[in-house]
Design an enzyme around this catalytic site. Structure first.
Site, mmCIF file in Angstrom:
data_model
loop_
_atom_site.group_PDB
_atom_site.id
_atom_site.type_symbol
_atom_site.label_atom_id
_atom_site.label_comp_id
_atom_site.label_asym_id
_atom_site.label_seq_id
_atom_site.Cartn_x
_atom_site.Cartn_y
_atom_site.Cartn_z
ATOM 1 N N ASP A 18 0.283 -10.073 2.706
ATOM 2 C CA ASP A 18 1.084 -10.963 3.550
ATOM 3 C C ASP A 18 0.090 -11.931 4.198
ATOM 4 O OD1 ASP A 18 -0.124 -9.533 5.578
ATOM 5 O OD2 ASP A 18 1.737 -8.882 6.540
ATOM 6 N N CYS A 33 -2.207 -5.967 4.106
ATOM 7 C CA CYS A 33 -1.485 -6.559 5.249
ATOM 8 C C CYS A 33 -2.343 -6.331 6.486
ATOM 9 C CB CYS A 33 -0.074 -5.995 5.374
ATOM 10 S SG CYS A 33 0.068 -4.241 5.793
ATOM 11 N N THR A 75 -2.392 -3.892 8.782
ATOM 12 C CA THR A 75 -2.881 -2.518 8.841
ATOM 13 C C THR A 75 -2.938 -1.826 7.480
ATOM 14 O OG1 THR A 75 -0.609 -1.762 9.138
ATOM 15 C CG2 THR A 75 -1.910 -2.151 11.147
ATOM 16 N N HIS A 108 -3.631 20.097 -8.499
ATOM 17 C CA HIS A 108 -2.990 18.928 -7.896
ATOM 18 C C HIS A 108 -1.815 18.411 -8.730
ATOM 19 C CE1 HIS A 108 -6.362 18.943 -5.219
ATOM 20 N NE2 HIS A 108 -7.203 18.773 -6.219
ATOM 21 N N HIS A 165 -6.599 13.754 -5.616
ATOM 22 C CA HIS A 165 -5.585 14.757 -5.253
ATOM 23 C C HIS A 165 -4.154 14.258 -5.429
ATOM 24 C CE1 HIS A 165 -8.288 17.471 -2.497
ATOM 25 N NE2 HIS A 165 -8.889 17.119 -3.609
HETATM 26 C C1 RB5 Z 1 2.224 -8.715 10.409
HETATM 27 O O1 RB5 Z 1 2.093 -9.162 11.704
HETATM 28 C C2 RB5 Z 1 1.998 -7.211 10.341
HETATM 29 O O2 RB5 Z 1 3.083 -6.537 10.902
HETATM 30 C C3 RB5 Z 1 1.778 -6.765 8.920
HETATM 31 O O3 RB5 Z 1 0.696 -7.462 8.385
HETATM 32 C C4 RB5 Z 1 1.451 -5.292 8.703
HETATM 33 O O4 RB5 Z 1 0.374 -4.889 9.488
HETATM 34 C C5 RB5 Z 1 2.575 -4.368 8.748
HETATM 35 O O5 RB5 Z 1 2.429 -3.156 8.563
#
Ligand code: RB5
Length: 146
Positions: free
Chosen positions: A8, A65, A67, A133, A98
């Site tokens: 993203d 993204c 996180t 596994h 695994h």
């Molecule tokens: C975007 O702001 C953020 O929510 C997205 O990149 C991601 O971290 C979602 O899990």
């Protein structure tokens, strides 16, 4: 080996660098976008990569993204996908060994590009361990049919 990749806006810059890194490493890359860092919704891009991997168009998927968490949650809604959010090389290695993970999700905001390159290397260079596994992964996949 074919790698499908997307991000993203929060993962866009790292995604662009990782595309170059993969191409230079000799991988065939399907870039599912986006093409700019404009704000987008990560499930749209997770769907593109996850469906490609599930269909056999790519061997593995990579999603970046902020996180890595939202991408993993979204990708795991597609049947056949085992997406794992790895924040260090050990997690990436164990996700393959695994869990037979077929999609790697990365954090573009909390993990550096160099760290993510090492995580990606660990993921792509580790085989599924099979053995004890294998039955567990089969049980995971059976949940899709329950
Ligand atoms: C975007 O702001 C953020 O929510 C997205 O990149 C991601 O971290 C979602 O899990």
């Amino acid at each position: 080996m074919i790698i499908s990749i997307a991000s993203d806006h929060a993962g866009f810059e790292q995604k662009q660098s990782l595309v170059d890194y993969l191409v230079r490493g000799g991988f065939d890359v399907i870039d599912c976008g986006p093409d700019t860092n404009e704000r987008v919704d990560y499930p749209d891009f997770a769907a593109c990569v996850a469906r490609g991997v599930a269909a056999g168009d790519a061997d593995f998927g990579v999603l970046v993204c902020g996180t890595g968490i939202g991408m993993a949650v979204a990708a795991n809604k597609v049947c056949g996908i085992r997406a794992v959010n790895a924040v260090n090389t050990q997690f990436a290695q164990l996700a393959r060994e695994h869990n037979d993970a077929n999609v790697l999700t990365l954090s573009g905001r909390f993990v550096t590009l160099d760290e993510n390159k090492a995580i990606l290397d660990a993921f792509l260079s580790t085989d599924f361990g099979g053995g004890r596994h294998a039955g567990r992964v089969q049980k995971i996949m059976a949940l899709e049919r329950s």
